[in-house]
Scaffold this active site. Structure first.
Site, PDB file in Angstrom:
ATOM      1  CB  ALA A 127      -0.823  -0.104   1.150  1.00  0.00           C
ATOM      2  N   GLY A 128       0.361   2.322  -0.460  1.00  0.00           N
ATOM      3  CA  GLY A 128       0.996   3.664  -0.440  1.00  0.00           C
ATOM      4  C   GLY A 128       1.636   4.184  -1.864  1.00  0.00           C
ATOM      5  CG  ASN A 182       2.167   0.831   7.956  1.00  0.00           C
ATOM      6  OD1 ASN A 182       2.848   1.640   7.602  1.00  0.00           O
ATOM      7  ND2 ASN A 182       0.901   1.118   8.001  1.00  0.00           N
ATOM      8  CG  ASN A 227       3.463   9.344   8.771  1.00  0.00           C
ATOM      9  OD1 ASN A 227       4.273   9.823   9.482  1.00  0.00           O
ATOM     10  ND2 ASN A 227       3.601   8.622   7.846  1.00  0.00           N
ATOM     11  CB  THR A 228      -3.196   8.872  10.916  1.00  0.00           C
ATOM     12  OG1 THR A 228      -2.944   9.140   9.301  1.00  0.00           O
ATOM     13  CG2 THR A 228      -4.560   9.277  11.250  1.00  0.00           C
ATOM     14  CG  ASP A 244      -2.375   3.486  -7.654  1.00  0.00           C
ATOM     15  OD1 ASP A 244      -2.626   4.630  -7.764  1.00  0.00           O
ATOM     16  OD2 ASP A 244      -2.710   2.829  -8.626  1.00  0.00           O
ATOM     17  CE  LYS A 245       0.090   7.816   0.000  1.00  0.00           C
ATOM     18  NZ  LYS A 245      -0.070   6.942   1.456  1.00  0.00           N
ATOM     19  CE  LYS A 273       0.994  -1.822   5.858  1.00  0.00           C
ATOM     20  NZ  LYS A 273       1.355  -1.364   4.562  1.00  0.00           N
ATOM     21  CB  SER A 290      -0.414   5.016   8.962  1.00  0.00           C
ATOM     22  OG  SER A 290       0.479   6.324   8.735  1.00  0.00           O
ATOM     23  CG  PHE A 344      -3.912   7.871   5.720  1.00  0.00           C
ATOM     24  CD1 PHE A 344      -2.953   7.263   5.479  1.00  0.00           C
ATOM     25  CD2 PHE A 344      -4.667   7.552   6.792  1.00  0.00           C
ATOM     26  CE1 PHE A 344      -2.470   5.909   6.354  1.00  0.00           C
ATOM     27  CE2 PHE A 344      -4.405   6.418   7.616  1.00  0.00           C
ATOM     28  CZ  PHE A 344      -3.342   5.678   7.298  1.00  0.00           C
ATOM     29  CG  ASN A 384       5.530   7.860   4.350  1.00  0.00           C
ATOM     30  OD1 ASN A 384       4.573   8.420   4.615  1.00  0.00           O
ATOM     31  ND2 ASN A 384       5.874   6.467   4.418  1.00  0.00           N
TER      32      ASN A 384
HETATM   33  C1  LIG Z   1       5.972   6.608   0.491  1.00  0.00           C
HETATM   34  C2  LIG Z   1       5.209   5.562   1.288  1.00  0.00           C
HETATM   35  C3  LIG Z   1       3.880   5.658   1.419  1.00  0.00           C
HETATM   36  C4  LIG Z   1       3.248   4.623   2.167  1.00  0.00           C
HETATM   37  N1  LIG Z   1       1.808   4.744   2.465  1.00  0.00           N
HETATM   38  C5  LIG Z   1       1.104   3.921   3.063  1.00  0.00           C
HETATM   39  C6  LIG Z   1      -0.290   3.733   3.240  1.00  0.00           C
HETATM   40  O1  LIG Z   1      -0.891   4.821   2.835  1.00  0.00           O
HETATM   41  N2  LIG Z   1      -0.794   2.863   3.921  1.00  0.00           N
HETATM   42  C7  LIG Z   1       0.038   1.618   4.412  1.00  0.00           C
HETATM   43  O2  LIG Z   1      -0.741   0.724   5.032  1.00  0.00           O
HETATM   44  N3  LIG Z   1       1.313   1.585   4.291  1.00  0.00           N
HETATM   45  C8  LIG Z   1       1.815   2.384   3.639  1.00  0.00           C
HETATM   46  N4  LIG Z   1       3.277   2.382   3.370  1.00  0.00           N
HETATM   47  C9  LIG Z   1       3.855   1.329   3.883  1.00  0.00           C
HETATM   48  C10 LIG Z   1       4.192   0.228   3.041  1.00  0.00           C
HETATM   49  O3  LIG Z   1       2.722  -0.212   2.661  1.00  0.00           O
HETATM   50  C11 LIG Z   1       4.851  -0.941   3.569  1.00  0.00           C
HETATM   51  O4  LIG Z   1       4.145  -1.410   4.680  1.00  0.00           O
HETATM   52  C12 LIG Z   1       6.227  -0.357   3.903  1.00  0.00           C
HETATM   53  O5  LIG Z   1       6.805   0.374   3.135  1.00  0.00           O
HETATM   54  C13 LIG Z   1       7.310  -1.666   4.115  1.00  0.00           C
HETATM   55  O6  LIG Z   1       7.566  -2.172   2.961  1.00  0.00           O
HETATM   56  P1  LIG Z   1       8.972  -1.791   1.970  1.00  0.00           P
HETATM   57  O7  LIG Z   1      10.175  -1.820   2.930  1.00  0.00           O
HETATM   58  O8  LIG Z   1       8.983  -2.825   0.791  1.00  0.00           O
HETATM   59  O9  LIG Z   1       8.431  -0.233   1.370  1.00  0.00           O
HETATM   60  C14 LIG Z   1       3.862   3.543   2.599  1.00  0.00           C
HETATM   61  C15 LIG Z   1       5.577   3.347   2.567  1.00  0.00           C
HETATM   62  C16 LIG Z   1       6.019   4.271   1.866  1.00  0.00           C
HETATM   63  C17 LIG Z   1       7.257   4.403   1.525  1.00  0.00           C
END
Ligand SMILES: Cc1cc2nc3c(=O)[nH]c(=O)nc-3n(C[C@H](O)[C@H](O)[C@H](O)COP(=O)(O)O)c2cc1C
Length: 323
Positions: A62-63, A239, A177-178, A65-66, A210, A175, A115, A111
């Site tokens: 996730a994240g 996350n 950030n909320t 393609d929001k 999650k 997350s 959201f 980041n």
């Molecule tokens: C820029 C960015 C935005 C993200 N936004 C979300 C999000 O909106 N919702 C969510 O559940 N996880 C979000 N994530 C977390 C990812 O889905 C994932 O759980 C996390 O990055 C670990 O995987 P990775 O190490 O392969 O990036 C985000 C991650 C990144 C880097």
């Protein structure tokens, strides 16, 4: 080819680079499909559990393609699943910029987006028309200004809107950030959400929770039993992690790897007696070794985001089993 593109993209602010890339992806143009052919469907090996089927083991986390605007191109690349979101009920812009940073030496991102989302009715237009082969995951979360008391109603509305379009749904309560979101991992709050959500569900679509890697999960056995008792089919682990020395927000990629792995392995062990309970692993997955390590601990579903940014679409090679 991605190396050349990356040299240009990495001169830009990370969020600007991301938005530009996603915008191009959203048009699903012929030139990009020629440049990045995607993995051969004939070589994919399906992963199937009681709850869901992916055409291969590697999903997009996730994240990326929001709002679900680039589903056709992401499907073309060959992901086994594409998890969009986090989708919020109402449109919101997220936190102030800058809110995305690279830690390139460590192949990590940080980041504090908070959201940003165009809202459920906008996203719905994209999910209801999607007809690709990659399983569609829809990750849902609360709006910034929703009080904790109003969360159960909000999550259940989102389930109602999206369950008919989703191969699976993810309740995001992790997350960083909320404000207060991670408090919803407390079983008292979570139970209230799940009670409302379960009243709403009518199609048997699996729902996953999650979780954050930053909690004390020494009670993972209890948490798994609690989720099973509340008709939840598994977890997305994990996350991003909070790392104050790097700055605000949540960190992904290699920085996250060890702490995510600890959480994933703890939950893989706790759920080993429950074959109908799935663990989807995310967090610093960027090599075949990462996948093999988790696979030998019992994991079947894998997701990544950060490795796609650093290594480009060739990372999808990890979707295929070799050796
Ligand atoms: C820029 C960015 C935005 C993200 N936004 C979300 C999000 O909106 N919702 C969510 O559940 N996880 C979000 N994530 C977390 C990812 O889905 C994932 O759980 C996390 O990055 C670990 O995987 P990775 O190490 O392969 O990036 C985000 C991650 C990144 C880097």
């Amino acid at each position: 080819m991605y190396g050349l593109l990356k040299n240009v993209l990495f001169t830009l602010d990370p969020e600007v680079a991301h938005d530009l890339t996603l915008h191009q992806f959203s048009k699903n143009p012929y030139y990009l499909r020629k440049l990045f052919k995607g993995i051969d469907p004939a070589k994919m090996i399906e992963v199937k559990t009681h709850n869901m089927t992916w055409r291969n083991r590697l999903g997009l986390a996730a994240g990326f393609d929001k709002n679900g605007i680039a589903l056709d191109f992401l499907n073309h690349l060959g992901f086994g699943a594409i998890e969009i979101g986090t989708v919020t009920l109402k449109e919101q812009i997220g936190n102030d910029r800058p809110r995305m940073w690279r830690h390139s030496k460590e192949l990590s991102l940080r980041n504090a987006l908070g959201f940003p989302c165009k809202g459920a009715s906008y996203v719905k237009k994209n999910t209801q028309t999607y007809n690709g082969e990659a399983t569609l995951g829809i990750n849902i979360g609360k709006n910034k200004d929703t009080s904790l008391n109003d969360c159960p109603g909000e999550y259940s509305q989102l389930v109602k809107i999206f369950e008919e379009d989703a191969g699976y749904l993810v309740i995001n309560i992790s997350s960083p950030n909320t404000k207060n979101l991670r408090k919803l991992q407390d079983q008292v709050f979570l139970k209230e959400i799940l009670d409302e959500v379960n009243k709403q569900r009518s199609l048997g679509i699996p729902i996953y929770i999650k979780i954050s890697p930053d909690e004390d999960w020494s009670d993972s056995d209890t948490f798994v039993r609690f989720l099973i008792d509340n008709n939840i089919q598994g977890l997305v682990c994990t996350n991003t992690t909070i790392c104050k020395k790097l700055g605000t927000g949540g960190v992904s990629g290699n920085y996250l790897k060890n702490i995510a792995r600890k959480t994933q392995k703890s939950f893989l062990k706790s759920s080993s007696d429950f074959p109908d309970f799935d663990i989807i692993a995310a967090g610093g997955i960027n090599s075949r070794e990462d996948i093999n390590d988790l696979n030998s601990a019992g994991c079947n579903f894998f997701q990544l985001y950060t490795a796609l940014v650093y290594k480009g679409p060739s990372i999808l090679d990890l979707a295929l089993k070799k050796g």
